[in-house]
Write a protein that holds these residues in place. Structure first.
Motif, PDB file in Angstrom:
ATOM      1  N   ALA A  45      33.025 121.762 -24.681  1.00  0.00           N
ATOM      2  CA  ALA A  45      33.743 122.329 -23.544  1.00  0.00           C
ATOM      3  C   ALA A  45      35.041 121.589 -23.222  1.00  0.00           C
ATOM      4  CB  ALA A  45      32.829 122.376 -22.317  1.00  0.00           C
ATOM      5  N   PRO A  46      35.047 120.250 -23.111  1.00  0.00           N
ATOM      6  CA  PRO A  46      36.315 119.579 -22.813  1.00  0.00           C
ATOM      7  C   PRO A  46      37.339 119.748 -23.926  1.00  0.00           C
ATOM      8  CG  PRO A  46      34.445 118.110 -22.437  1.00  0.00           C
ATOM      9  CD  PRO A  46      33.927 119.297 -23.177  1.00  0.00           C
ATOM     10  N   LEU A  47      36.862 119.817 -25.170  1.00  0.00           N
ATOM     11  CA  LEU A  47      37.793 119.938 -26.289  1.00  0.00           C
ATOM     12  C   LEU A  47      38.422 121.321 -26.354  1.00  0.00           C
ATOM     13  CD1 LEU A  47      35.680 118.028 -28.953  1.00  0.00           C
ATOM     14  CD2 LEU A  47      37.214 117.156 -27.191  1.00  0.00           C
ATOM     15  N   LEU A  48      37.712 122.330 -25.844  1.00  0.00           N
ATOM     16  CA  LEU A  48      38.303 123.660 -25.747  1.00  0.00           C
ATOM     17  C   LEU A  48      39.539 123.614 -24.875  1.00  0.00           C
ATOM     18  CD1 LEU A  48      38.220 126.812 -26.024  1.00  0.00           C
ATOM     19  CD2 LEU A  48      36.859 126.801 -23.930  1.00  0.00           C
ATOM     20  N   LEU A  49      39.445 122.947 -23.727  1.00  0.00           N
ATOM     21  CA  LEU A  49      40.584 122.867 -22.816  1.00  0.00           C
ATOM     22  C   LEU A  49      41.763 122.168 -23.475  1.00  0.00           C
ATOM     23  CD1 LEU A  49      38.743 121.902 -19.508  1.00  0.00           C
ATOM     24  CD2 LEU A  49      39.626 124.143 -20.160  1.00  0.00           C
ATOM     25  N   THR A  50      41.477 121.087 -24.194  1.00  0.00           N
ATOM     26  CA  THR A  50      42.546 120.355 -24.868  1.00  0.00           C
ATOM     27  C   THR A  50      43.271 121.248 -25.862  1.00  0.00           C
ATOM     28  OG1 THR A  50      41.301 118.303 -24.642  1.00  0.00           O
ATOM     29  CG2 THR A  50      43.050 118.332 -26.280  1.00  0.00           C
ATOM     30  N   GLY A  51      42.501 122.040 -26.612  1.00  0.00           N
ATOM     31  CA  GLY A  51      43.119 122.891 -27.620  1.00  0.00           C
ATOM     32  C   GLY A  51      43.866 124.072 -27.042  1.00  0.00           C
ATOM     33  N   LEU A  52      43.410 124.605 -25.918  1.00  0.00           N
ATOM     34  CA  LEU A  52      44.056 125.779 -25.343  1.00  0.00           C
ATOM     35  C   LEU A  52      45.381 125.449 -24.677  1.00  0.00           C
ATOM     36  CD1 LEU A  52      41.059 127.691 -23.708  1.00  0.00           C
ATOM     37  CD2 LEU A  52      42.311 128.303 -25.793  1.00  0.00           C
ATOM     38  N   ALA A  53      45.425 124.281 -24.019  1.00  0.00           N
ATOM     39  CA  ALA A  53      46.634 123.867 -23.302  1.00  0.00           C
ATOM     40  C   ALA A  53      47.092 124.942 -22.314  1.00  0.00           C
ATOM     41  CB  ALA A  53      47.766 123.527 -24.284  1.00  0.00           C
ATOM     42  N   ARG A  54      46.135 125.494 -21.547  1.00  0.00           N
ATOM     43  CA  ARG A  54      46.433 126.489 -20.523  1.00  0.00           C
ATOM     44  C   ARG A  54      46.038 125.946 -19.163  1.00  0.00           C
ATOM     45  NH1 ARG A  54      45.295 132.519 -22.664  1.00  0.00           N
ATOM     46  NH2 ARG A  54      45.440 132.854 -20.423  1.00  0.00           N
ATOM     47  N   ARG A  95      32.724 118.210 -15.914  1.00  0.00           N
ATOM     48  CA  ARG A  95      33.307 118.825 -14.716  1.00  0.00           C
ATOM     49  C   ARG A  95      34.431 117.964 -14.165  1.00  0.00           C
ATOM     50  NH1 ARG A  95      30.286 122.531 -11.735  1.00  0.00           N
ATOM     51  NH2 ARG A  95      28.232 123.087 -12.553  1.00  0.00           N
ATOM     52  N   VAL A  96      34.177 116.657 -14.104  1.00  0.00           N
ATOM     53  CA  VAL A  96      35.151 115.737 -13.517  1.00  0.00           C
ATOM     54  C   VAL A  96      36.386 115.628 -14.397  1.00  0.00           C
ATOM     55  CG1 VAL A  96      35.547 113.336 -12.854  1.00  0.00           C
ATOM     56  CG2 VAL A  96      33.359 114.437 -12.308  1.00  0.00           C
ATOM     57  N   LEU A  97      36.187 115.570 -15.703  1.00  0.00           N
ATOM     58  CA  LEU A  97      37.309 115.377 -16.611  1.00  0.00           C
ATOM     59  C   LEU A  97      38.176 116.617 -16.774  1.00  0.00           C
ATOM     60  CD1 LEU A  97      38.703 113.458 -18.634  1.00  0.00           C
ATOM     61  CD2 LEU A  97      37.096 114.284 -20.377  1.00  0.00           C
ATOM     62  N   ALA A  98      37.592 117.805 -16.568  1.00  0.00           N
ATOM     63  CA  ALA A  98      38.286 119.059 -16.866  1.00  0.00           C
ATOM     64  C   ALA A  98      39.693 119.162 -16.272  1.00  0.00           C
ATOM     65  CB  ALA A  98      37.420 120.245 -16.418  1.00  0.00           C
ATOM     66  N   PRO A  99      39.940 118.761 -15.011  1.00  0.00           N
ATOM     67  CA  PRO A  99      41.305 118.909 -14.480  1.00  0.00           C
ATOM     68  C   PRO A  99      42.346 118.117 -15.253  1.00  0.00           C
ATOM     69  CG  PRO A  99      39.736 118.562 -12.702  1.00  0.00           C
ATOM     70  CD  PRO A  99      38.999 118.307 -13.970  1.00  0.00           C
ATOM     71  N   TRP A 100      41.964 116.959 -15.791  1.00  0.00           N
ATOM     72  CA  TRP A 100      42.928 116.182 -16.584  1.00  0.00           C
ATOM     73  C   TRP A 100      43.257 116.865 -17.902  1.00  0.00           C
ATOM     74  CZ3 TRP A 100      40.049 113.332 -13.071  1.00  0.00           C
ATOM     75  CH2 TRP A 100      40.766 112.386 -12.325  1.00  0.00           C
ATOM     76  N   LEU A 101      42.406 117.789 -18.337  1.00  0.00           N
ATOM     77  CA  LEU A 101      42.625 118.494 -19.592  1.00  0.00           C
ATOM     78  C   LEU A 101      43.275 119.855 -19.379  1.00  0.00           C
ATOM     79  CD1 LEU A 101      39.220 117.681 -21.336  1.00  0.00           C
ATOM     80  CD2 LEU A 101      41.364 116.417 -21.460  1.00  0.00           C
ATOM     81  N   GLY A 102      43.661 120.146 -18.141  1.00  0.00           N
ATOM     82  CA  GLY A 102      44.389 121.382 -17.866  1.00  0.00           C
ATOM     83  C   GLY A 102      43.724 122.334 -16.910  1.00  0.00           C
TER      84      GLY A 102
END
Length: 531
Positions: free
Chosen positions: A174-183, A199-206
């Motif tokens: 899940a966190p790596l999806l956010l990194t790759g999408l860059a949205r 959950r906590v890390l997600a905002p830093w990943l976009g």
């Protein structure tokens, strides 16, 4: 010592939106709503849990945007409404709420899409238990999640939400999806306590939003709202270039994230300290090593709780003599290209004894508990010149530990504290005395490794008897500072007392049992604790 470089990140300069999730009827009282207004930017109504409250009444007490979510049983919720009843409730909500959650793909129907414009839609997917990606490699799981998102994104929406289960490759991906999408219109995290860190890390990943419970945390791993700023500094998103954390069976009961993150923020170090719930340490460790290469946020250090202290020692490239001596480590950190292992229980025991004026040299000492902490304390006292006896409830384990350390052993059932100058308690037992304090010598010094408010039964007995005691808060103060120094190469700031940092944001200090790097100390359940 590993020193952090100055960080950078896509999130730098952004601010996450805090969403309070109302999951109990008590969350919708006027008093609670007014309190949320000072913390949250938005309010989500879990209609499958609290029904359909009048949005006009909610807006009288909470001025922010309102989201309506009717989570179905198919996606882990409680709503069993049939298709007609479900469409009726969603359409009615569209007339009164700012955002309406539509489940992919069941709610993506022409009638609903025609009535709910894109700016008012949140398209969500919550995976059923253990679905998706189990047994696949991590890159394949990321690709599979990306394909799922692509199908969801075919329907225009203001926000997309993907929540796979923990314990599967989807959860790790899940966190790596956010990194790759860059949205900035997508959030993804794993559900359950094992997914709290995602959950906590997600905002830093976009991710644009982070969710917090309006009331007590639930089994889904969502922290309560006031812990997000207190423990992690949210909604601010300072630069981030690395991760630290605590790995254990129940890290949600730890003060470590609050203490370490407060120090990281004050020193402006670009790192975040997260709670990793770990059932099996070695698989977690091998996955964590790959996270840095895929997510760009390398793991730099871990505090480790039982029962993983022996495993922490095994995975290290090099270990300090104290960790080798007791056969356990509660700290791992990356230093000069190698993972180092150490135990800070030894430093904490000897330093707090020294501060209290108790010299172990030549003294008789008994250490109750033969786990990683107990063995570390026994090893330290023995090296400091004390005559140490190990005490343990399990006879076989006690004899094994004693043989390893070259010390004597007494089963707990036959132990009396009489005749010992130093008594150390290193088990999770907090509700009753681990040994009869009334039988201890009047001049004995008692060291309690567990900490909590209200005090442990042993601490209360020590005070009632008038013995010289060192409680777990003193141990914690030394341990957490030593761990921070070793992991970051910086001294932890002295500006905020540890006990104050551990207090309830409502001002009620000491309502929770907490552990920094030792075995959890059970306490009465409060609104802070997941059932």
């Amino acid at each position: 010592m590993a020193r952090l470089s100055s960080g950078h990140g896509a999130a730098a300069g952004r601010r996450a939106r805090l969403v309070a999730v109302a999951a109990e009827p008590e969350d919708l009282t006027p008093h609670r709503l007014r309190g949320l207004a000072g913390l949250a930017d938005e309010l989500e109504i879990r209609a499958d849990l609290v029904g359909d409250p009048d949005p006009a009444r909610l807006r009288r007490h909470f001025p922010g945007p309102l989201t309506y979510a009717l989570r179905s049983t198919r996606q882990g919720g409680r709503s069993a409404a049939g298709p007609v009843a479900r469409r009726t409730r969603l359409l009615r909500a569209a007339d009164r709420y700012d955002l309406v959650d539509l489940e992919a793909m069941d709610d993506v129907q022409p009638e609903l899409l025609a009535a709910i414009p894109a700016r008012q839609r949140r398209i969500s997917w919550h995976a059923p238990d253990q679905a998706g990606g189990a047994g696949a490699g991590l890159p394949a799981a990321v690709g599979s999640l990306r394909n799922r998102f692509a199908a969801m994104a075919a329907v225009p929406a203001a926000l997309y939400l993907l929540v796979p289960q923990p314990g599967t490759q989807y959860g790790s991906a899940a966190p790596l999806l956010l990194t790759g999408l860059a949205r900035t219109d997508v959030t993804a995290f794993a559900s359950g306590p094992a997914g709290t860190w995602t959950r906590v890390l997600a905002p830093w990943l976009g991710a644009p939003v982070v969710f917090g419970r309006a009331g007590a945390p639930g089994a889904d791993g969502m922290p309560d709202l006031d812990r997000l700023p207190a423990d992690y500094g949210l909604p601010a998103l300072p630069p981030l270039s690395g991760l630290y954390g605590i790995a254990g069976r129940a890290p949600g009961g730890s003060l470590s994230p609050r203490l370490h993150n407060a120090a990281l923020r004050e020193l402006r170090l670009p790192a975040l300290y997260l709670p990793f719930q770990v059932d099996r340490f070695c698989p977690f460790w091998h996955w964590g090593a790959g996270f840095g290469s895929l997510g760009g946020l390398p793991l730099r250090g871990l505090t480790v709780t039982a029962p993983h202290k022996e495993s922490a020692l095994e995975v290290a490239d090099v270990a300090d003599p104290e960790a080798l001596g007791c056969g356990a480590a509660n700290l791992l950190w990356f230093d000069a290209g190698r993972w180092r292992a150490a135990t800070t229980d030894t430093v904490a025991a000897l330093r707090t004894l020294a501060l209290s004026g108790a010299d172990p040299s030549g003294r008789s000492a008994a250490v109750v508990g033969c786990g990683g902490a107990g063995r570390a304390v026994a090893w330290a006292l023995s090296r400091a010149g004390a005559r140490v006896t190990l005490v343990n409830r399990g006879i076989a384990h006690g004899r094994e530990a004693a043989a390893r350390l070259g010390l004597g052993h007494v089963p707990l059932s036959r132990f009396s504290p009489a005749g010992y100058d130093l008594l150390a308690h290193a088990t999770p037992l907090v509700e009753r005395e681990p040994f009869p304090v009334a039988a201890a010598d009047r001049d004995a010094v008692v060291l309690e490794m567990a900490y909590r408010d209200p005090p442990t039964a042993l601490t209360r007995a020590i005070r009632a008897r008038g013995l010289r005691g060192i409680d777990g808060w003193e141990i914690l103060s030394v341990e957490v500072r030593e761990q921070f120094r070793l992991m970051t190469g910086h001294a932890m700031p002295q500006t905020a007392p540890l006990r104050a940092l551990g207090s309830d944001p409502d001002g009620r200090s000491g309502t929770r049992a907490r552990t920094a790097s030792r075995e959890p100390a059970p306490a009465h359940r409060t609104r802070w604790e997941a059932p």
